[in-house]
Write a protein that holds these residues in place. Structure first.
Motif, short mmCIF file in Angstrom:
data_model
loop_
_atom_site.label_atom_id
_atom_site.label_comp_id
_atom_site.label_asym_id
_atom_site.label_seq_id
_atom_site.Cartn_x
_atom_site.Cartn_y
_atom_site.Cartn_z
N THR A 1 -34.92 100.12 61.79
CA THR A 1 -34.37 100.00 63.14
C THR A 1 -34.85 98.73 63.82
O THR A 1 -34.17 98.20 64.71
N ALA A 2 -36.03 98.22 63.43
CA ALA A 2 -36.51 96.95 64.00
C ALA A 2 -35.57 95.81 63.65
O ALA A 2 -35.42 94.86 64.42
N GLY A 3 -34.94 95.88 62.47
CA GLY A 3 -33.99 94.86 62.09
C GLY A 3 -32.67 94.97 62.82
O GLY A 3 -31.84 94.04 62.78
N LEU A 4 -32.47 96.10 63.52
CA LEU A 4 -31.22 96.32 64.24
C LEU A 4 -31.01 95.26 65.32
O LEU A 4 -29.90 94.75 65.51
N TYR A 5 -32.08 94.91 66.03
CA TYR A 5 -31.99 93.92 67.10
C TYR A 5 -31.50 92.58 66.54
O TYR A 5 -30.63 91.93 67.14
N ARG A 6 -32.05 92.19 65.42
CA ARG A 6 -31.65 90.90 64.82
C ARG A 6 -30.20 90.95 64.34
O ARG A 6 -29.44 90.00 64.52
N SER B 1 -24.51 99.75 60.92
CA SER B 1 -24.11 101.15 60.72
C SER B 1 -25.16 101.90 59.89
O SER B 1 -25.53 103.03 60.22
N GLU B 2 -25.66 101.25 58.84
CA GLU B 2 -26.68 101.88 58.00
C GLU B 2 -27.98 102.08 58.78
O GLU B 2 -28.63 103.13 58.66
N SER B 3 -28.37 101.08 59.58
CA SER B 3 -29.60 101.20 60.36
C SER B 3 -29.48 102.32 61.40
O SER B 3 -30.43 103.08 61.62
N LEU C 1 -26.76 96.71 75.05
CA LEU C 1 -26.98 97.14 73.67
C LEU C 1 -28.31 96.66 73.09
O LEU C 1 -29.04 97.44 72.47
N LEU C 2 -28.64 95.38 73.28
CA LEU C 2 -29.91 94.88 72.73
C LEU C 2 -31.12 95.56 73.37
O LEU C 2 -32.07 95.91 72.65
N PRO C 3 -31.16 95.78 74.71
CA PRO C 3 -32.28 96.55 75.26
C PRO C 3 -32.37 97.96 74.68
O PRO C 3 -33.47 98.47 74.45
N GLN C 4 -31.22 98.59 74.45
CA GLN C 4 -31.24 99.93 73.85
C GLN C 4 -31.80 99.87 72.42
O GLN C 4 -32.56 100.76 72.02
N ALA C 5 -31.40 98.85 71.68
CA ALA C 5 -31.90 98.71 70.30
C ALA C 5 -33.41 98.50 70.30
O ALA C 5 -34.14 99.07 69.47
N TYR C 6 -33.89 97.70 71.22
CA TYR C 6 -35.34 97.46 71.31
C TYR C 6 -36.07 98.75 71.71
O TYR C 6 -37.12 99.08 71.14
N ASN C 7 -35.52 99.48 72.67
CA ASN C 7 -36.15 100.73 73.09
C ASN C 7 -36.15 101.75 71.96
O ASN C 7 -37.09 102.55 71.84
N LEU C 8 -35.10 101.73 71.15
CA LEU C 8 -35.04 102.66 70.01
C LEU C 8 -36.19 102.39 69.05
O LEU C 8 -36.82 103.32 68.54
#
Length: 443
Positions: free
Chosen positions: A63-68, A106-108, A176-183
């Motif tokens: 999930t950390a790679g999701l932001y990138r 999608s996989e992340s 979206l990016l803040p949500q990804a970081y919070n996730l």
């Protein structure tokens, strides 16, 4: 005349046999307690190893790679809009990369959803990201359609294309990016809790193992001494071997539990934490490179994208500065920020690549439109890719450290489960074998 009658010999026999049984029973009980303490410690540490090494840890890193990945999606959209019709093959390559990032995202998100099965808050975050990405793709597709219809050459596209893209990138960066970081932060708490729980459990388990092990040795030695004095025998071989097995179990169990704890600490500190920090720095750097293309694309927000580029630069490698030109002129190897924890050759090598990227960015901002785009598409992108490559190598190295530490902990756990119970069970049988001949004498 009074005749003194001595006590019946049977009572003495019962007294001796009772003491032997009591000492033997205490030895068996303390051996069982020692085994229970070792297995309880192993179970606790093993659960933490599974959480950090095989379950939550790898999924959090995913999930950390999701932001990138999401940052790169948006940067690719900006790049396709900035390049004109004469860059058709490159635009197509960017769209192919865009589809690949969408599949990775999608996989992340699927991994994150599986991890969040017991947490409704995280589930809602993942669901919101899925819905938001659908909206983003519709807005990005609209911008690309308008861009295709305009047929513009390389450079800033028509205003209606820019306005359509602004809606998409605002959604990405403000929601979206803040949500990804919070996730990532939310799922990372699972690893931190497992690590903190393991540290307390390992300390308690080690203490329990030492106490029960010393008690077992004391009982075995007491039994050996009593049998030696009462039956005038030098040693009972079975009890000697049982004592040695108990001492070996105590020493080996303590050592293996400590090895598990050290492996978990190594996996958390040098592996998981480092990978998470470097992955975040790499994701922010990707977003910085996207800000460069957005800076060239959107004449209405040039100052905004220059400011966000500076903010992200300060997050990655902080030095005291008042503006982007000031930052780029004052950048030095003693920087702080996300990458400030690096030392030695890694720090020097990364700084050289990062400084080259910043210097190329500074040059690009002094150039006129078409020249800036060509420079961005060539030398600037090469400088970024060189910097990103160093970051990627560091991430992979720390991922290897993480996997190696987990493998070490798993190996210690496997050894503990395989040999300690067998050794202590053999010790218990030898205790029975050592006292049984003496007890038979009192039948």
């Amino acid at each position: 005349m009074t005749v003194t009658v001595p006590p019946p010999p049977v009572r003495r026999k019962r007294s001796v046999s009772g003491r032997v049984r009591t000492l033997a029973g205490l030895s068996l009980v303390t051996l069982a307690l020692l085994l229970a303490a070792i297995l309880a410690g192993a179970a606790s540490t093993g659960a933490s190893l599974r959480t950090i090494g095989h379950d939550a840890g790898p999924q959090v890193l995913a999930t950390a790679g999701l932001y990138r990945q999401m940052s790169e999606m948006d940067a690719l959209v900006a790049e396709t809009l900035l390049l004109g019709r004469e860059y058709g093959p490159q635009q197509q390559a960017d769209l192919t990369s865009y589809d690949q990032r969408r599949l990775e995202i999608s996989e992340s998100l699927l991994k994150a959803y599986r991890l969040a099965l017991d947490d409704p808050v995280e589930q809602r975050t993942v669901e919101s990201l899925i819905e938001g990405l659908g909206r983003y793709e519709r807005l990005a597709a609209q911008a690309r359609l308008l861009d295709t219809q305009s047929g513009h050459t390389a450079g800033q596209p028509p205003d209606n294309v820019v306005e359509a893209y602004q809606k998409a990138t605002d959604l990405m960066h403000r929601e979206l990016l803040p949500q990804a970081y919070n996730l990532t932060l939310e799922t990372g708490t699972i690893v931190r809790r497992a690590h903190d729980a393991e540290r307390s459990a390992t300390s308690l388990a080690s203490f329990a193992v030492v106490v029960t092990g010393l008690l077992a040795l004391a009982c075995l030695l007491g039994l050996q001494i009593y049998l030696t004095r009462r039956f005038r025998r030098i040693l009972a071989p079975a009890l000697v071997v049982a004592t040695l097995l108990t001492a070996a179990g105590l020493l080996t169990g303590t050592t293996l539990l400590n090895l598990q704890g050290e492996a978990l600490e190594e996996a958390k500190r040098r592996g998981f934490d480092s990978v998470l920090t470097l992955t975040r720095a790499r994701a922010i750097s990707m977003s910085m490179h996207g800000d460069e293309s957005r800076y060239l694309l959107d004449r209405f927000r040039k100052d905004t994208y220059e400011h966000t580029f500076l903010d992200k630069s300060l997050t990655v490698a902080a030095v005291e500065s008042t503006s982007l030109p000031d930052y780029q002129s004052k950048l030095h190897v003693d920087f702080e920020g996300l990458l400030g924890g690096l030392t030695g050759d890694d720090r020097n090598r990364l700084f050289a690549a990062y400084q080259k990227f910043q210097q190329a960015d500074a040059r690009m901002r002094t150039m006129p439109g078409e020249a800036a785009i060509k420079f961005w598409d060539g030398e600037l992108t090469e400088a970024y890719e060189g910097y990103d490559k160093v970051l990627e190598e560091l991430v992979r190295r720390h991922e290897s450290d993480f996997e190696r530490a987990i493998d070490s902990g798993d190996g210690a756990l496997e050894t503990l489960w395989r040999w300690i119970p067998a050794g202590l069970a053999a010790g218990a049988l030898l205790v029975l074998a050592g006292v049984w001949p003496r007890l038979r004498e009192y039948r």
